[in-house]
Design a protein around this motif. Structure first.
Motif, PDB file in Angstrom:
ATOM      1  N   ARG A 106      22.849 -67.097 128.226  1.00 25.02           N
ATOM      2  CA  ARG A 106      22.295 -67.749 129.416  1.00 25.02           C
ATOM      3  C   ARG A 106      22.058 -66.725 130.523  1.00 25.02           C
ATOM      4  N   LYS A 164      22.408 -66.307 133.814  1.00 28.05           N
ATOM      5  CA  LYS A 164      23.225 -67.052 134.768  1.00 28.05           C
ATOM      6  C   LYS A 164      22.748 -66.879 136.204  1.00 28.05           C
ATOM      7  N   GLN A 209      19.558 -69.399 139.586  1.00 30.30           N
ATOM      8  CA  GLN A 209      20.743 -69.680 138.774  1.00 30.30           C
ATOM      9  C   GLN A 209      20.344 -70.509 137.557  1.00 30.30           C
ATOM     10  N   ASN A 210      20.925 -70.158 136.415  1.00 32.22           N
ATOM     11  CA  ASN A 210      20.714 -70.904 135.162  1.00 32.22           C
ATOM     12  C   ASN A 210      19.233 -71.059 134.836  1.00 32.22           C
ATOM     13  N   THR A 230      18.230 -70.423 128.961  1.00 30.40           N
ATOM     14  CA  THR A 230      19.316 -70.507 127.987  1.00 30.40           C
ATOM     15  C   THR A 230      18.730 -70.435 126.584  1.00 30.40           C
ATOM     16  N   ASP A 287      23.790 -79.199 126.434  1.00 29.09           N
ATOM     17  CA  ASP A 287      24.358 -78.010 127.051  1.00 29.09           C
ATOM     18  C   ASP A 287      25.503 -77.453 126.212  1.00 29.09           C
ATOM     19  N   GLU A 300      27.509 -75.091 126.959  1.00 27.64           N
ATOM     20  CA  GLU A 300      28.654 -74.634 127.755  1.00 27.64           C
ATOM     21  C   GLU A 300      29.688 -75.737 127.924  1.00 27.64           C
ATOM     22  N   PRO A 325      24.106 -77.242 133.464  1.00 34.17           N
ATOM     23  CA  PRO A 325      24.123 -76.826 134.868  1.00 34.17           C
ATOM     24  C   PRO A 325      22.712 -76.828 135.440  1.00 34.17           C
ATOM     25  N   LYS A 368      19.321 -75.896 137.214  1.00 33.88           N
ATOM     26  CA  LYS A 368      18.520 -74.709 137.489  1.00 33.88           C
ATOM     27  C   LYS A 368      18.216 -74.710 138.985  1.00 33.88           C
TER      28      LYS A 368
END
Length: 356
Positions: free
Chosen positions: A291, A293, A321-322, A325, A333, A335, A344, A346
């Motif tokens: 990812r 991140k 952010q994010n 992936t 997801d 994670e 999470p 974006k």
């Protein structure tokens, strides 16, 4: 640490509804006179090395922790009146592993610099001993010598081409699928390793940085969350299904990955689907991912411009952010490792930061 007070006592609470204008008492906790502290033994050693005036920094460590007398909610028979009791398991668990951190500064000058860092963790978990585990409620959950994250499951061998129903490995060859004889310590629902890769490049007032997160793991996929294809669910409405169920068995001789559709919850297909969904390796799959991140791009005004504007500093930036992936996980997801958990968010952020 974090153990509630009086956990070894019987406890009672008053009833919510009185009888004859009097409140009664109901038991809320069962006593355990043998309640005692957990025991943890920890050992760790590491090394830190610096080269070329610390432009290369390497940190490595190894840890080996043993835990015994674990305080857990030990499952009880429903006839006990309680679902569990706070209990010290006579098990010994080892958590060990390696951790590495490498920081590099390939370029460092007045106007240009580049720093990069890589970290990697290799966790390992093992049940070293569990006296009389065969007679405990964990007999079909854990295996001595294996990780606590290894699940005892039936092995799904595919769809029977003649019956169109899921089939499972008959471990003891008795022509019957039974517990615990045909359970196998098949899959680990946890991480093999994880880490990150970070870079930051600065040229005069410009700076760009990014962080990549990577994890190698397995976990529950979204198949655990779907009702049997072809049937109405328990609330009386047809449930959505993944497109993969279209590759289903329809007539004898079909070689398919999905068993026949059925609308009968009492059918052989329903029993096989329930076993596949809740008790087999059907719903555990690769959940590894990479990812992007964080990404950051910023610009700081030079001092000469700041003086004209009567400012101490001014920074213009864009943050992400994010953003991306990469994964083959069957779910939303990898994670959170839950088929229907939202990933999470974006997030893109832009701003100006200045000081007078």
């Amino acid at each position: 640490d974090q153990i509630p007070n009086y956990g070894y006592f019987d406890s009672y609470s008053s009833t919510s509804y009185p009888y004859d204008n009097l409140n009664g008492l109901v038991p809320t906790q069962i006593a355990n006179a043998n309640y005692r502290w957990e025991t943890n033994t920890k050992f760790e050693m590491g090394i830190e090395l610096g080269f070329l005036k610390d432009r290369i920094l390497l940190m490595a460590s190894w840890y080996n922790n043993h835990s015994s007398n674990q305080l857990v909610g030990y499952p009880l028979s429903p006839t006990a009146g309680f679902s569990s009791v706070q209990y010290n398991l006579p098990a010994v668990v080892r958590n060990s592993g390696f951790e590495f951190d490498l920081n590099l500064t390939p370029v460092k000058s007045k106007n240009f610099s580049w720093t990069t860092s890589i970290n990697l963790s290799l966790p390992r978990n093992k049940l070293l001993s569990f006296p009389n585990i065969e007679g405990s409620s964990y007999a079909n959950t854990y295996v001595v010598g294996k990780s606590l994250f290894i699940k005892n499951l039936y092995h799904l061998t595919g769809v029977d081409a003649q019956t169109g129903v899921y089939s499972f490995e008959d471990v003891n060859k008795d022509n019957s699928i039974s517990t615990p004889e045909d359970l196998l310590p098949l899959k680990k629902a946890g991480a093999e390793f994880y880490g990150g890769f970070e870079n930051a490049i600065r040229y005069k007032g410009f700076e760009i940085s990014f962080l990549l997160q990577f994890v190698r793991q397995s976990g529950d996929n979204y198949l655990l969350s779907f009702a049997m294809p072809g049937a109405w669910n328990l609330v009386g409405a047809a449930g959505n299904q993944p497109v993969s169920v279209l590759d289903r068995w329809q007539t004898a001789g079909n070689q398919r990955s999905i068993q026949q559709f059925s609308e009968n919850y009492g059918s052989a297909a329903a029993g096989a689907y329930s076993m596949a969904r809740f008790s087999s390796d059907y719903s555990i799959s690769d959940a590894s991912f990479i990812r992007l991140k964080n990404v950051s791009l910023s610009y700081r005004l030079p001092v000469t411009v700041l003086q004209k504007l009567h400012l101490q500093s001014l920074r213009i930036y864009v943050l992400g952010q994010n953003l991306l992936t990469l994964t083959r996980y069957l779910g939303l997801d990898p994670e959170t490792l839950n088929g229907f958990s939202l990933p999470p968010l974006k997030v893109l952020t832009a701003g100006i930061q200045f000081n007078f």
